[in-house]
Scaffold this motif. Structure first.
Motif, short mmCIF file in Angstrom:
data_model
loop_
_atom_site.label_atom_id
_atom_site.label_comp_id
_atom_site.label_asym_id
_atom_site.label_seq_id
_atom_site.Cartn_x
_atom_site.Cartn_y
_atom_site.Cartn_z
N ALA A 132 -3.13 -6.76 10.21
CA ALA A 132 -2.93 -8.19 10.45
C ALA A 132 -2.39 -8.89 9.20
N GLY A 133 -2.96 -8.57 8.03
CA GLY A 133 -2.51 -9.21 6.79
C GLY A 133 -1.06 -8.88 6.47
N LEU A 134 -0.65 -7.64 6.68
CA LEU A 134 0.72 -7.24 6.39
C LEU A 134 1.70 -7.90 7.35
N ILE A 135 1.37 -7.93 8.64
CA ILE A 135 2.29 -8.53 9.62
C ILE A 135 2.38 -10.04 9.41
N GLU A 136 1.28 -10.68 9.07
CA GLU A 136 1.33 -12.10 8.76
C GLU A 136 2.23 -12.37 7.56
N ALA A 137 2.13 -11.52 6.54
CA ALA A 137 2.97 -11.69 5.35
C ALA A 137 4.45 -11.50 5.69
N ALA A 138 4.73 -10.56 6.61
CA ALA A 138 6.11 -10.28 6.99
C ALA A 138 6.63 -11.26 8.03
N ASP A 139 5.72 -12.08 8.60
CA ASP A 139 6.07 -13.00 9.69
C ASP A 139 6.64 -12.22 10.87
N GLY A 140 5.90 -11.21 11.31
CA GLY A 140 6.39 -10.33 12.38
C GLY A 140 7.22 -9.21 11.78
N ARG A 141 8.41 -8.98 12.34
CA ARG A 141 9.41 -8.05 11.78
C ARG A 141 8.86 -6.66 11.50
N THR A 142 7.92 -6.19 12.32
CA THR A 142 7.19 -4.96 12.02
C THR A 142 7.38 -3.91 13.11
N LEU A 143 7.66 -2.68 12.68
CA LEU A 143 7.65 -1.52 13.57
C LEU A 143 6.38 -0.74 13.26
N GLY A 144 5.45 -0.70 14.21
CA GLY A 144 4.20 0.02 14.02
C GLY A 144 4.28 1.40 14.63
N LEU A 145 4.16 2.43 13.82
CA LEU A 145 4.27 3.81 14.28
C LEU A 145 2.86 4.42 14.26
N PHE A 146 2.39 4.79 15.45
CA PHE A 146 1.02 5.25 15.59
C PHE A 146 0.97 6.70 16.03
N SER A 147 -0.13 7.35 15.68
CA SER A 147 -0.27 8.78 15.95
C SER A 147 -0.61 9.07 17.40
N SER A 148 -0.99 8.05 18.16
CA SER A 148 -1.29 8.24 19.58
C SER A 148 -1.03 6.94 20.32
N MET A 149 -0.77 7.05 21.62
CA MET A 149 -0.56 5.85 22.42
C MET A 149 -1.84 5.03 22.51
N ARG A 150 -2.97 5.72 22.52
CA ARG A 150 -4.24 5.00 22.55
C ARG A 150 -4.39 4.10 21.33
N ALA A 151 -4.05 4.61 20.17
CA ALA A 151 -4.14 3.80 18.94
C ALA A 151 -3.16 2.65 18.96
N SER B 111 7.06 -7.96 16.72
CA SER B 111 6.66 -6.63 16.24
C SER B 111 6.63 -5.68 17.43
N LEU B 112 6.86 -4.41 17.14
CA LEU B 112 6.87 -3.38 18.19
C LEU B 112 5.99 -2.23 17.76
N PHE B 113 5.00 -1.89 18.59
CA PHE B 113 4.10 -0.77 18.32
C PHE B 113 4.41 0.37 19.29
N GLY B 114 4.31 1.58 18.80
CA GLY B 114 4.56 2.72 19.68
C GLY B 114 4.25 4.03 19.00
N THR B 115 4.67 5.10 19.66
CA THR B 115 4.34 6.43 19.17
C THR B 115 5.58 7.27 18.98
N LEU B 116 5.54 8.57 19.27
CA LEU B 116 6.48 9.55 18.73
C LEU B 116 7.95 9.19 18.88
N SER B 117 8.40 8.77 20.08
CA SER B 117 9.83 8.54 20.24
C SER B 117 10.33 7.41 19.34
N LEU B 118 9.45 6.48 18.97
CA LEU B 118 9.86 5.42 18.06
C LEU B 118 9.96 5.93 16.62
N TRP B 119 9.24 6.98 16.30
CA TRP B 119 9.30 7.53 14.94
C TRP B 119 10.71 8.01 14.62
#
Length: 666
Positions: free
Chosen positions: A486-505, A543-551
């Protein structure tokens, strides 16, 4: 004209700028083609590697009147090469080449309409690849019927029959009704539509082309299969080469499931004697029930019960296959017989392969067998018994690199700072020349890193959140990690690609961030990936969160992407049957299985994920790894050596301040 001069001519005509790395790569590719020595070349984003291999490929193809095959992992790059890069390049070199080069795109037979199946086969009849209960659903039946009718009408107007040119597309189930695999094809000489066959026409165009663009799967089928699918060639370029091993492994993997066995039985029942069909049905039912009830995971010891079910299935499939006459006959009958013969052969051969894989002692085995249980939203729980090669290095060495000169390239090929891991996986590194190969100058191959036009240390920050607790086993983020996100995305004002190790995460983090942030958060699975990426690119605060294909599949230059979040080091699952078997095999030979397999797997994905940040020279931003092991574990140096040379820090306050400075003016 020398390749450097050809490249300069092309770059000037295309309005580009001279790049040292691109020139070095083009000259190295030309030297590899001439010397016959394989080349592994890492070319960072922005190098212009497509042009660096296409220019010498065109020059060599025209000089020698022999085609050069270019293989890629993704449809997007294949289309980019054929629809944009090659035509523009041909135009730019028109005045300095002896003639205009030709090029063609070639895919597997199943990607093209089969006219015989449409007009004489089973298109529109009861589908044999759909669960039985769905056959009686009016909605499913009508949707399938509408698709088949549309495809039949399209077959009268399309010039190529290429599935990718159908807009909008259709589901795999519908497409399977109007296409055949290479093994199901009755052959051009026996087919009444042979002269009009879309697949044969594509092969004909490829046979006359100077540059043939294909994919890794078809390259693998050509290399390890019995039939020659690609035109005869001596020179090969493998782009997106970091994907090659996985794609070849996928082609060499076989499986048995209730669905595939049901298809084989239904196809056979229309053709063979009732007693043979009943024998196959009984063997299928017993085997399917056994694997559905068994515990999933790798199988090192085959129990007698499952072995007996496999043997019964093998024998029943082979007996039915022997009874199928595929000799020339009525076209409709011939097509049905070819499909039945193919399905039965695949069942019998796979059952035999699984049984045979357990004959050697564990250290001497070349195949890995495991049971998967998959939850499918459409068809419920499914059980699959799979068999895959422990390694494809030997296959690649003997069947591919033994008779072609290959250039293997990607933005990420050096793992832990060298080419050793990739070269070994490709089969380029033999025991005798191992020490030479460590320098990148082995007897049979050369490694070259041409760098990147980006100044990574000035353009990007690698932030490792060393203060966070190590990630837990449940796959979701801790409260401390969510605070950090949350702190990092707030500092970036969005603009974030979140790459997660699982879809659940990814979903869990997206849910929390939507409550805590004022900026929008998208999550993979809520729409098609391409649509989500477009929305992400269009709105700088999203911001966009996702898993392997986004990596590996996101290319968003500019201010819409200033922060890449990686929730944890992407090690393979500890229960991954194939990778754990490969770790065990390395350890049995005295090596470090964890570093050779798990850490190398993670390093490659980290490099791919970090590569999403800088897509053009004026991009700026942060790659944040929220896994403290990246700073504290003994293998952390190996992982960091696989990443671009960003300026590194563990100071979260400094990173948040940097992200605030990167915000676009309001």
């Amino acid at each position: 004209m020398e390749v450097a001069d050809l490249l300069a001519t092309a770059v000037e005509a295309l309005g580009g700028a001279s790049r040292d790395g691109q020139i070095a790569m083009a000259e190295a590719v030309a030297q590899a083609f001439t010397s016959g020595r394989h080349l592994a070349v890492q070319a960072g984003t922005g190098t212009g590697k497509s042009l660096a291999y296409l220019v010498p490929a065109i020059a060599h193809a025209l000089d020698e009147s022999r085609p050069v095959v270019v293989s890629t992992a993704t449809i997007a790059l294949q289309r980019q090469l054929v629809d944009r890069d090659l035509p523009r390049l041909a135009d730019s070199l028109a005045d300095v080449l002896p003639r205009r080069p030709t090029f063609a795109l070639l895919k597997g037979r199943g990607n093209y309409l089969c006219l015989n199946k449409i007009h004489n086969g089973s298109a529109g009849s009861e589908p044999d690849d759909v669960p039985q209960e769905e056959l009686f659903s009016p909605v499913a039946s009508s949707a399938l019927g509408r698709d088949v009718q549309r495809l039949t009408e399209w077959s009268e107007t399309t010039a190529t029959g290429d599935r990718d040119e159908l807009k909008p597309g259709v589901a795999d189930r519908s497409w399977s009704q109007v296409s055949v695999s290479a093994r199901e094809c009755i052959g051009v000489s026996r087919c009444p539509f042979g002269t009009d066959c879309f697949s044969e026409r594509a092969r004909g165009r490829a046979g006359d082309a100077d540059i043939v663009v294909t994919n890794h799967a078809l390259l693998a089928i050509d290399a390890i299969g019995d039939a020659n699918v690609l035109p005869e060639h001596d020179l090969l370029v493998v782009d997106e080469a970091h994907e090659l091993v996985d794609r070849v492994t996928g082609v060499a993997t076989a499986e048995l499931s209730a669905t595939s066995l049901g298809v084989a039985h239904r196809r056979a029942a229309r053709i063979v004697a009732p007693e043979l069909a009943e024998r196959l049905e009984a063997a299928t039912a017993t085997f399917s029930a056994a694997i559905f009830e068994a515990r999933p995971g790798r199988i090192d010891v085959l129990d007698e019960e499952l072995a007996s079910y496999l043997a019964a299935l093998r024998d029943a499939a082979h007996a039915a296959r022997t009874a199928v006459d595929t000799a020339p006959n009525d076209p409709k009958t011939t097509s049905a017989r070819a499909e039945a013969a193919t399905a039965l052969s695949e069942v019998g051969d796979t059952a035999s392969r699984i049984l045979d894989s357990f004959v050697p002692a564990i250290p001497d085995r070349t195949d890995v067998v495991w049971l998967d249980h998959i939850e499918d939203a459409r068809s419920g729980s499914r059980a699959l018994l799979r068999v895959a090669p422990l390694s494809v290095a030997g296959l690649l060495r003997s069947r591919l690199f033994g008779h072609t000169t290959a250039v293997l390239t990607s933005a990420t090929l050096t793992i832990g700072g060298n080419f050793d891991s990739m070269a070994s996986a490709w089969g380029l590194t033999g025991a005798a020349d191992r020490e030479q190969d460590r320098t990148g100058e082995g007897a049979g191959w050369r490694g070259l890193d041409v760098g990147s036009p980006f100044d990574h240390a000035k353009s990007g920050i690698l932030y490792v959140a060393a203060h966070l607790p190590p990630p837990g086993r449940d796959g979701t983020g801790s409260a401390e990690q969510l605070d950090e996100i949350a702190g990092l995305i707030e500092a970036a004002d969005g603009r974030t690609l979140g790459l997660f190790s699982s879809m659940r995460a990814a979903k869990a983090a997206a849910e929390v961030m939507r409550e805590r942030l004022a900026t929008p958060v998208l999550c993979q699975g809520e729409d098609t990936t391409s649509a989500l990426v477009q929305r992400f690119a269009d709105d700088e605060q999203t911001s966009l969160f996702g898993t392997l294909s986004l990596w590996q599949g996101v290319d968003v230059p500019g201010p819409s992407l200033s922060l890449v979040l990686i929730d944890r080091i992407p090690f393979p699952r500890p229960d991954d049957p194939l990778l754990t078997a490969r770790q065990r095999a390395v350890a049995a030979r005295g090596g470090n299985g964890f570093m050779a397999v798990a850490a190398s797997h993670a390093a490659l994905l980290l490099a791919q994920g970090a590569g999403r940040l800088l897509r053009r020279v004026d991009d700026r931003g942060v790659v944040a790894v929220l896994d403290s092991r990246m700073a504290t574990a003994r293998y952390s140096g190996f992982l960091r050596a696989s990443l671009p040379p960003f300026w590194a820090t563990t100071d979260g306050a400094a990173v948040r301040a940097a992200l605030q400075r990167l915000r676009a003016p309001n």
